[in-house]
Design a protein around this motif. Sequence first.
Motif, PDB file in Angstrom:
ATOM      1  N   ALA A 113      -1.762   0.103   4.109  1.00  0.00           N
ATOM      2  CA  ALA A 113      -2.427   0.822   5.280  1.00  0.00           C
ATOM      3  C   ALA A 113      -2.441   0.229   6.639  1.00  0.00           C
ATOM      4  O   ALA A 113      -2.369   0.756   7.545  1.00  0.00           O
ATOM      5  N   LEU A 114      -2.939  -1.074   6.529  1.00  0.00           N
ATOM      6  CA  LEU A 114      -3.066  -1.782   7.514  1.00  0.00           C
ATOM      7  C   LEU A 114      -1.678  -1.967   8.278  1.00  0.00           C
ATOM      8  O   LEU A 114      -1.453  -1.827   9.739  1.00  0.00           O
ATOM      9  N   ALA A 115      -0.700  -2.291   7.490  1.00  0.00           N
ATOM     10  CA  ALA A 115       0.879  -2.319   8.032  1.00  0.00           C
ATOM     11  C   ALA A 115       1.150  -0.937   8.740  1.00  0.00           C
ATOM     12  O   ALA A 115       1.855  -0.989   9.845  1.00  0.00           O
ATOM     13  N   ASP A 116       0.797  -0.015   7.945  1.00  0.00           N
ATOM     14  CA  ASP A 116       1.204   1.403   8.665  1.00  0.00           C
ATOM     15  C   ASP A 116       0.556   1.745   9.757  1.00  0.00           C
ATOM     16  O   ASP A 116       1.118   2.267  10.788  1.00  0.00           O
ATOM     17  N   ALA A 117      -0.714   1.191  10.107  1.00  0.00           N
ATOM     18  CA  ALA A 117      -1.501   1.391  11.343  1.00  0.00           C
ATOM     19  C   ALA A 117      -1.077   0.216  12.495  1.00  0.00           C
ATOM     20  O   ALA A 117      -1.490   0.370  13.600  1.00  0.00           O
ATOM     21  N   GLY A 118      -0.287  -0.656  12.179  1.00  0.00           N
ATOM     22  CA  GLY A 118       0.138  -1.691  12.957  1.00  0.00           C
ATOM     23  C   GLY A 118      -0.884  -2.610  13.180  1.00  0.00           C
ATOM     24  O   GLY A 118      -1.112  -3.327  14.237  1.00  0.00           O
ATOM     25  N   LEU A 119      -1.874  -2.888  12.232  1.00  0.00           N
ATOM     26  CA  LEU A 119      -2.968  -3.782  12.027  1.00  0.00           C
ATOM     27  C   LEU A 119      -2.710  -4.951  11.103  1.00  0.00           C
ATOM     28  O   LEU A 119      -3.661  -5.679  10.923  1.00  0.00           O
ATOM     29  N   LEU A 120      -1.483  -5.139  10.717  1.00  0.00           N
ATOM     30  CA  LEU A 120      -1.647  -6.242   9.670  1.00  0.00           C
ATOM     31  C   LEU A 120      -0.550  -7.271  10.244  1.00  0.00           C
ATOM     32  O   LEU A 120       0.647  -6.923  10.938  1.00  0.00           O
ATOM     33  N   GLY A 121      -1.012  -8.609  10.539  1.00  0.00           N
ATOM     34  CA  GLY A 121      -0.030  -9.708  11.374  1.00  0.00           C
ATOM     35  C   GLY A 121       0.819 -10.262  10.387  1.00  0.00           C
ATOM     36  O   GLY A 121       1.041  -9.870   9.111  1.00  0.00           O
ATOM     37  N   GLU A 122       1.814 -11.291  10.892  1.00  0.00           N
ATOM     38  CA  GLU A 122       2.846 -11.830   9.943  1.00  0.00           C
ATOM     39  C   GLU A 122       2.137 -12.598   9.175  1.00  0.00           C
ATOM     40  O   GLU A 122       2.864 -13.063   8.096  1.00  0.00           O
ATOM     41  N   ASP A 123       1.016 -13.071   9.386  1.00  0.00           N
ATOM     42  CA  ASP A 123       0.158 -13.918   8.146  1.00  0.00           C
ATOM     43  C   ASP A 123      -0.501 -13.210   7.189  1.00  0.00           C
ATOM     44  O   ASP A 123      -1.201 -13.688   6.033  1.00  0.00           O
ATOM     45  N   ALA A 124      -0.378 -11.665   7.224  1.00  0.00           N
ATOM     46  CA  ALA A 124      -0.813 -11.058   6.054  1.00  0.00           C
ATOM     47  C   ALA A 124      -2.190 -10.828   6.389  1.00  0.00           C
ATOM     48  O   ALA A 124      -2.973 -10.457   5.193  1.00  0.00           O
ATOM     49  N   MET A 125      -2.738 -11.091   7.498  1.00  0.00           N
ATOM     50  CA  MET A 125      -4.100 -10.627   7.670  1.00  0.00           C
ATOM     51  C   MET A 125      -4.240  -9.891   8.876  1.00  0.00           C
ATOM     52  O   MET A 125      -3.476  -9.557   9.812  1.00  0.00           O
ATOM     53  N   ALA A 126      -5.452  -9.223   8.832  1.00  0.00           N
ATOM     54  CA  ALA A 126      -5.849  -8.056   9.748  1.00  0.00           C
ATOM     55  C   ALA A 126      -5.716  -8.501  11.102  1.00  0.00           C
ATOM     56  O   ALA A 126      -6.271  -9.485  11.492  1.00  0.00           O
ATOM     57  N   VAL A 127      -4.980  -8.015  12.172  1.00  0.00           N
ATOM     58  CA  VAL A 127      -4.970  -7.831  13.542  1.00  0.00           C
ATOM     59  C   VAL A 127      -6.446  -7.644  14.236  1.00  0.00           C
ATOM     60  O   VAL A 127      -6.639  -6.626  13.931  1.00  0.00           O
ATOM     61  N   GLY A 128      -7.065  -8.554  14.634  1.00  0.00           N
ATOM     62  CA  GLY A 128      -8.359  -8.286  15.288  1.00  0.00           C
ATOM     63  C   GLY A 128      -9.302  -7.654  14.272  1.00  0.00           C
ATOM     64  O   GLY A 128      -9.539  -6.709  14.146  1.00  0.00           O
ATOM     65  N   GLY A 129      -9.621  -8.730  13.348  1.00  0.00           N
ATOM     66  CA  GLY A 129     -10.382  -8.438  12.180  1.00  0.00           C
ATOM     67  C   GLY A 129     -11.733  -7.763  12.163  1.00  0.00           C
ATOM     68  O   GLY A 129     -12.209  -7.616  11.143  1.00  0.00           O
ATOM     69  N   ASP A 130     -12.201  -7.345  13.286  1.00  0.00           N
ATOM     70  CA  ASP A 130     -13.349  -6.380  13.205  1.00  0.00           C
ATOM     71  C   ASP A 130     -13.348  -4.897  13.037  1.00  0.00           C
ATOM     72  O   ASP A 130     -13.126  -4.131  13.513  1.00  0.00           O
ATOM     73  N   ILE A 131     -12.710  -4.954  11.522  1.00  0.00           N
ATOM     74  CA  ILE A 131     -12.434  -3.721  11.102  1.00  0.00           C
ATOM     75  C   ILE A 131     -13.281  -3.395   9.777  1.00  0.00           C
ATOM     76  O   ILE A 131     -13.680  -4.207   8.883  1.00  0.00           O
ATOM     77  N   GLY A 132     -14.030  -2.248   9.744  1.00  0.00           N
ATOM     78  CA  GLY A 132     -14.701  -2.101   8.704  1.00  0.00           C
ATOM     79  C   GLY A 132     -14.071  -1.556   7.425  1.00  0.00           C
ATOM     80  O   GLY A 132     -12.785  -1.331   7.388  1.00  0.00           O
ATOM     81  N   VAL A 133     -14.849  -1.481   6.373  1.00  0.00           N
ATOM     82  CA  VAL A 133     -14.129  -1.331   5.038  1.00  0.00           C
ATOM     83  C   VAL A 133     -15.149  -0.375   4.206  1.00  0.00           C
ATOM     84  O   VAL A 133     -16.374  -0.681   4.135  1.00  0.00           O
ATOM     85  N   VAL A 134     -14.650   0.799   3.656  1.00  0.00           N
ATOM     86  CA  VAL A 134     -15.434   1.641   2.793  1.00  0.00           C
ATOM     87  C   VAL A 134     -14.484   1.856   1.540  1.00  0.00           C
ATOM     88  O   VAL A 134     -13.535   2.371   1.919  1.00  0.00           O
ATOM     89  N   VAL A 135     -14.870   1.481   0.475  1.00  0.00           N
ATOM     90  CA  VAL A 135     -14.134   1.664  -0.678  1.00  0.00           C
ATOM     91  C   VAL A 135     -14.851   2.753  -1.449  1.00  0.00           C
ATOM     92  O   VAL A 135     -16.139   2.749  -1.664  1.00  0.00           O
ATOM     93  N   SER A 136     -13.982   3.907  -2.214  1.00  0.00           N
ATOM     94  CA  SER A 136     -14.805   4.723  -2.983  1.00  0.00           C
ATOM     95  C   SER A 136     -14.150   4.682  -4.397  1.00  0.00           C
ATOM     96  O   SER A 136     -12.906   4.711  -4.510  1.00  0.00           O
ATOM     97  N   SER A 137     -14.769   4.289  -5.535  1.00  0.00           N
ATOM     98  CA  SER A 137     -14.246   4.246  -6.766  1.00  0.00           C
ATOM     99  C   SER A 137     -15.559   4.496  -7.706  1.00  0.00           C
ATOM    100  O   SER A 137     -16.427   3.749  -7.662  1.00  0.00           O
ATOM    101  N   ASN A 138     -15.343   5.427  -8.820  1.00  0.00           N
ATOM    102  CA  ASN A 138     -16.330   5.585  -9.537  1.00  0.00           C
ATOM    103  C   ASN A 138     -16.033   4.857 -11.074  1.00  0.00           C
ATOM    104  O   ASN A 138     -17.091   4.706 -11.733  1.00  0.00           O
ATOM    105  N   TYR A 139     -14.873   4.466 -11.216  1.00  0.00           N
ATOM    106  CA  TYR A 139     -14.606   3.891 -12.553  1.00  0.00           C
ATOM    107  C   TYR A 139     -14.231   2.348 -12.175  1.00  0.00           C
ATOM    108  O   TYR A 139     -13.778   1.840 -13.239  1.00  0.00           O
ATOM    109  N   GLY A 140     -13.966   1.997 -11.028  1.00  0.00           N
ATOM    110  CA  GLY A 140     -13.394   0.610 -10.636  1.00  0.00           C
ATOM    111  C   GLY A 140     -13.538  -0.481 -11.470  1.00  0.00           C
ATOM    112  O   GLY A 140     -12.637  -1.037 -11.974  1.00  0.00           O
ATOM    113  N   ASN A 141     -14.757  -0.941 -11.835  1.00  0.00           N
ATOM    114  CA  ASN A 141     -14.841  -2.321 -12.532  1.00  0.00           C
ATOM    115  C   ASN A 141     -15.479  -1.848 -14.007  1.00  0.00           C
ATOM    116  O   ASN A 141     -16.189  -2.834 -14.351  1.00  0.00           O
ATOM    117  N   LEU A 142     -15.478  -0.523 -14.309  1.00  0.00           N
ATOM    118  CA  LEU A 142     -16.146  -0.221 -15.459  1.00  0.00           C
ATOM    119  C   LEU A 142     -15.579  -1.096 -16.555  1.00  0.00           C
ATOM    120  O   LEU A 142     -16.520  -1.381 -17.846  1.00  0.00           O
TER     121      LEU A 142
END
Length: 317
Positions: free
Chosen positions: A60-89
């Motif tokens: 998703a970051l690559a598709d948005a043009g936000l993934l650098g060549e070092d595989a890290m986010a460009v301008g890292g001030d990006i929030g994260v929200v994850v949804s999962s009900n069974y994730g680590n069950l």
Amino acid sequence: MSVVISGVSVLIPGADGAKALAAGPEPGAGPVEPAALVGKKGLRYKDRATQLGYCLTSAALADAGLLGEDAMAVGGDIGVVVSSNYGNLDTVVRALDTLREGTVTATSPMDLPNASSNVIASSAAIRYGLRGPNLMVCNGATSGLDAVNWAVTMITAGRVDRVLVVGVEPDNDVVRRLLGGRHAVDGGAAVVLEDAGAARARGATVRAVLGRYVRTAGVGAVLERLAASGAPAPARWQLPDATPAGVGADLLPGVERAALPEHSGRGSGALGVLQCATAVGLFDEGGWGPVFAVCGTDEDDASAGLVLLAPPAPEAV
């Protein structure tokens, strides 16, 4: 303030992109192999939901043009929200079984950190350098769309200009026992939400525009409120998980109805984000909106809905 989708990724058996998801996942496809997508490094001791979350985040970051060549986010001030009900069950059950049968010293020091419910969101942030607010949503049937709304709230409140939203559910024996033998989607989707002005400033491609979100009791009430939001009549209605055939036939008559196919399994916490990605796939193919995405049936604690609009002409963004 307008919030737009500027990046998307999809990863479920039979669909590896938004267009493929919109066309319908192919039946009979094998499971996703995270190591083939992001490499083996860093996957050891991570539960499957976290591994899938890595794949979705990177794409998703690559598709948005936000993934650098070092595989890290460009301008890292990006929030994260994850949804999962069974994730680590499965991790939680394994740890509890160990404690019940032995002592705390028998538990694995590499496994216990994965028992925290926010492990997917925090792990993705650490791996890809996402330094904005970090939330994990485990909110039942409406969880995916709730996660999208939390991301929109962060952006409109001025906390950050962009937020990565991931919806992911693993499939394993523990999840199937919980689901009475049914299987989960074993994958999910991610979208990058962005303030429209920030997207315009960096020359990002707008893939969809977010409209009104509502959450209340009952699918009918959700659709009424979405219809009253001022958006044009919907071109498509994305149905909640496991909606029986014929249910709601009196709602939105004449509007195309679509759902995650039965062979894909239960979307659960991933469903709302998958619905957003499906709308992007439709718009990428020249389809028009609005699309009404709805999670949670009348049998669930609540239902939630979101209006997704086709992107405007580039000069209008």
